[in-house]
Design a protein around this motif. Structure first.
Motif, short mmCIF file in Angstrom:
data_model
loop_
_atom_site.label_atom_id
_atom_site.label_comp_id
_atom_site.label_asym_id
_atom_site.label_seq_id
_atom_site.Cartn_x
_atom_site.Cartn_y
_atom_site.Cartn_z
N GLU A 221 0.81 -1.22 0.00
CA GLU A 221 0.00 0.00 0.00
C GLU A 221 0.84 1.27 0.00
OE1 GLU A 221 -3.04 0.02 -0.55
OE2 GLU A 221 -4.16 -1.53 0.50
N TYR A 222 2.15 1.14 0.11
CA TYR A 222 3.02 2.31 0.26
C TYR A 222 3.79 2.56 -1.04
CZ TYR A 222 1.83 1.64 5.13
OH TYR A 222 1.13 1.50 6.30
N PRO A 223 3.43 3.58 -1.78
CA PRO A 223 4.00 3.76 -3.12
C PRO A 223 5.50 3.99 -3.14
CG PRO A 223 2.68 5.67 -2.48
CD PRO A 223 2.40 4.60 -1.48
N ALA A 224 6.06 4.51 -2.07
CA ALA A 224 7.51 4.74 -2.05
C ALA A 224 8.29 3.47 -1.76
CB ALA A 224 7.86 5.80 -1.00
N ALA A 225 7.61 2.40 -1.34
CA ALA A 225 8.30 1.19 -0.90
C ALA A 225 8.67 0.25 -2.03
CB ALA A 225 7.43 0.44 0.11
N ILE A 321 -0.54 14.22 -3.02
CA ILE A 321 -0.57 12.80 -3.35
C ILE A 321 -1.31 12.57 -4.66
CG2 ILE A 321 -2.69 12.28 -2.05
CD1 ILE A 321 0.39 9.99 -2.16
N VAL A 322 -2.33 13.37 -4.94
CA VAL A 322 -3.05 13.29 -6.21
C VAL A 322 -2.12 13.71 -7.35
CG1 VAL A 322 -4.97 14.22 -7.57
CG2 VAL A 322 -5.29 13.66 -5.13
N ASP A 323 -1.45 14.81 -7.18
CA ASP A 323 -0.59 15.32 -8.24
C ASP A 323 0.60 14.40 -8.51
OD1 ASP A 323 -2.29 17.44 -8.44
OD2 ASP A 323 -1.09 18.79 -7.19
N ALA A 324 1.14 13.80 -7.46
CA ALA A 324 2.25 12.86 -7.64
C ALA A 324 1.80 11.68 -8.50
CB ALA A 324 2.77 12.38 -6.29
N GLY A 325 0.62 11.17 -8.21
CA GLY A 325 0.11 10.05 -8.98
C GLY A 325 -0.09 10.39 -10.44
N MET A 326 -0.69 11.54 -10.71
CA MET A 326 -0.96 11.91 -12.10
C MET A 326 0.34 12.21 -12.86
SD MET A 326 -4.09 11.39 -12.18
CE MET A 326 -4.34 11.87 -13.88
N VAL A 411 5.70 11.56 -2.92
CA VAL A 411 5.27 12.86 -3.46
C VAL A 411 6.46 13.63 -4.00
CG1 VAL A 411 4.42 15.15 -2.80
CG2 VAL A 411 3.16 13.11 -2.10
N ARG A 412 7.52 13.72 -3.24
CA ARG A 412 8.67 14.51 -3.67
C ARG A 412 9.38 13.90 -4.88
NH1 ARG A 412 9.40 15.65 2.20
NH2 ARG A 412 10.63 13.74 2.31
N SER A 413 9.18 12.59 -5.12
CA SER A 413 9.78 11.95 -6.29
C SER A 413 9.18 12.46 -7.60
CB SER A 413 9.61 10.42 -6.22
OG SER A 413 10.31 9.88 -5.13
N TYR A 414 7.93 12.93 -7.53
CA TYR A 414 7.22 13.31 -8.76
C TYR A 414 6.80 14.77 -8.78
CZ TYR A 414 7.22 8.33 -9.60
OH TYR A 414 7.63 7.04 -9.80
N SER A 416 8.21 18.08 -8.29
CA SER A 416 9.51 18.73 -8.10
C SER A 416 9.40 20.01 -7.28
CB SER A 416 10.14 19.04 -9.46
OG SER A 416 9.30 19.90 -10.23
N GLU A 417 8.25 20.68 -7.35
CA GLU A 417 8.08 21.93 -6.60
C GLU A 417 8.16 21.71 -5.09
OE1 GLU A 417 4.68 22.07 -9.67
OE2 GLU A 417 6.11 20.59 -8.91
N LEU A 418 7.96 20.46 -4.66
CA LEU A 418 7.95 20.17 -3.22
C LEU A 418 9.23 19.49 -2.76
CD1 LEU A 418 4.24 18.98 -2.83
CD2 LEU A 418 5.21 21.21 -2.28
N GLU A 419 10.24 19.42 -3.61
CA GLU A 419 11.53 18.88 -3.19
C GLU A 419 12.09 19.72 -2.03
OE1 GLU A 419 14.26 18.61 -6.41
OE2 GLU A 419 13.01 17.23 -7.58
N GLY A 420 12.50 19.03 -1.01
CA GLY A 420 13.07 19.72 0.14
C GLY A 420 12.05 20.25 1.12
N VAL A 421 10.75 20.14 0.80
CA VAL A 421 9.69 20.61 1.70
C VAL A 421 9.43 19.54 2.76
CG1 VAL A 421 7.26 21.29 1.86
CG2 VAL A 421 8.67 22.06 -0.08
N ALA A 422 9.27 19.95 3.99
CA ALA A 422 9.04 19.00 5.08
C ALA A 422 7.74 18.24 4.86
CB ALA A 422 8.98 19.75 6.41
#
Length: 469
Positions: A221-225, A321-326, A411-414, A416-422
């Motif tokens: 269930e964990y997309p990063a895994a 999470i929606v935007d990362a998926g799309m 999320v941060r993998s896809y 890019s605007e949120l790279e480095g955001v907590a």
């Protein structure tokens, strides 16, 4: 002479239709036909995968002194012509269960039988053919849990051996020329999950069953895994046989180090059963490709919202999470299953856009698109299908992100605007003020809707539809 007509069984091993073709005194002529009607429903990424799989299959035949014939045209015209030219009196193929496939196969059967050629469709793509797992009343189950109980206890066939080189007709190399994507009318996609071949499928299966399958239940269930098998594209194109796949999981269960590991293997097998469940449903309800399965939802008042739909497709909704998926869909032609559910819920509940629009977008973008699976999944998310998510249970995209991507790694993998955001800012994006958003990630959009408000609106729409029924 026997012709084996390949469609979505693009492999030489564990292919029951091909084995049936070889069960005779004459050698087998392998054939693939580019069907213009099928190509009308195709997409660049799926055509690229198809060509990759065909190239691999062609090489498999060539290594055995044969070749894969390649033809273009209406199968009901091509098959009789090739049968006549080759002196074939029999044609085999692996059965398909969609409405479009059934219509095509009826036309082919009539045309071949008019010419005195026998037709032998062979059940191959799933373990149990539609109509073999049924309730006491009715043609198919509409609740998965009941289907699963019977599926799990039903005996499965063993993988079948490949035909020998002596079983295959000697065919000149020039007979197997593959057209390019552009010749078929398609652009080359930006990315595909290549290679889509028998060898790649077996390598992936072996790798998955060596160890990751034992963590499947806890990681899937964990997309990063990266906890899933990534075999869906191979099942779609038939570069792996379902019996070979299932046998490998059974062997993994026997090697499992403990009960938790064995239960994890069964969890994966349960997903294979879901695939068959939706195939059964579609076989008996081909109209559900374009119609809601559940009667009262047929009166749903979907919204026309081209701007919202465009924003969803682009991955610019302001829900991370929606935007990362799309964006994963756009860049890879694939999306993690948990995220598929999240983005589908957002489209059908938050935006109240007809699931058919989302299904059509997925159909064009997914390398592993299968009609039965995708229709079933979209209608599940939209609460209009069999065994669907109840309409009053609406995914909260922020909670889903926190639960299944707690560190915001996916999320941060896809995005890019949120790279480095907590992570707390990623999952709390909807709660941040405009000033805070401009400071944290100025190029990432604000949420396009208020989820709480849209949830109430969706509930009202479904309740109105229920009152009309």
């Amino acid at each position: 002479m026997t012709i084996h007509w390949h469609r979505r069984d693009l492999r030489g091993s564990d292919n029951r239709g091909l084995v049936r073709a070889a069960d005779g005194p004459e050698p087998v002529v392998p054939l693939f036909v580019f069907d213009p009607t099928v190509l009308e429903h195709a997409s660049p990424i799926r055509v690229a995968c198809l060509l990759d799989a065909l190239d691999g299959l062609r090489e498999w035949y060539r290594a055995r002194g044969s070749n894969l014939l390649i033809e273009c045209g209406e199968p009901s015209e091509v098959l009789p012509r090739v049968a006549s030219a080759r002196g074939a009196d029999r044609v085999t193929w692996c059965a398909d269960y969609s409405g479009l496939a059934a219509e095509r196969d009826r036309a082919v059967t009539a045309a071949l039988e008019d010419g005195g050629v026998d037709c032998e469709p062979v059940h191959d793509a799933i373990h149990h053919a539609p109509g073999t797992i049924t309730p006491n009343e009715g043609a198919h189950y509409s609740v998965f849990s009941y289907f699963w109980k019977k599926w799990r206890d039903r005996e499965t066939r063993d993988p079948v051996a490949s035909p020998s080189a002596d079983d295959l007709a000697s065919i000149a190399d020039s007979s197997g020329r593959l057209p390019s994507a552009s010749e078929l009318g398609f652009d080359e996609p930006a990315a595909t999950p290549r290679p889509v071949t028998q060898e790649a499928a077996r390598d992936r299966l072996d790798s998955f069953c060596s160890e990751p399958i034992y963590r499947y239940e806890s990681t899937r269930e964990y997309p990063a895994a990266e906890g899933t098998s990534r075999l869906s594209v191979h099942l779609k194109w038939g570069t792996i046989g379902i019996r070979e796949l299932h046998a490998a999981t059974e062997a993994a269960a026997e090697r499992a180090p403990d009960d938790d590991a064995r239960e994890s293997v069964e969890s994966f097998q349960r997903q294979l059963a879901w695939r068959e469940f939706y195939t059964h449903v579609l076989a008996f309800n081909p109209e559900t490709v374009s119609e809601n399965f559940t009667p009262f939802e047929r009166d749903l008042e979907w919204r026309t919202d081209p701007d919202g739909f465009a924003t969803w497709k682009a991955g610019e909704t302001g829900y991370p999470i929606v935007d990362a998926g799309m964006r994963q869909l756009r860049s890879e032609g694939w999306m993690h299953n948990r995220v598929r559910m999240i983005v589908a819920s957002f489209l059908t509940k938050d935006l109240l856009i007809d699931w058919r629009e989302g299904y059509d977008w997925f159909r064009r973008r997914l390398a592993d698109h299968e009609t039965a699976n995708d229709v079933g999944g979209w209608q599940w998310a939209a609460s209009t299908g069999t065994d669907a998510q109840p309409y009053f249970r609406i995914f909260n995209p922020m909670k889903q992100g926190r639960k299944y991507d707690p560190d915001a790694e996916y999320v941060r993998s896809y995005v890019s605007e949120l790279e480095g955001v907590a992570a707390e800012d990623v999952h709390g994006w909807h709660d941040r003020t405009e000033t805070e958003r401009n400071r944290i990630a100025p190029s990432y959009p604000a949420p396009i809707v208020d989820h709480a408000e849209r949830r109430e609106r969706a509930l009202e729409a479904f309740e109105r539809a229920k009152r009309k029924a």
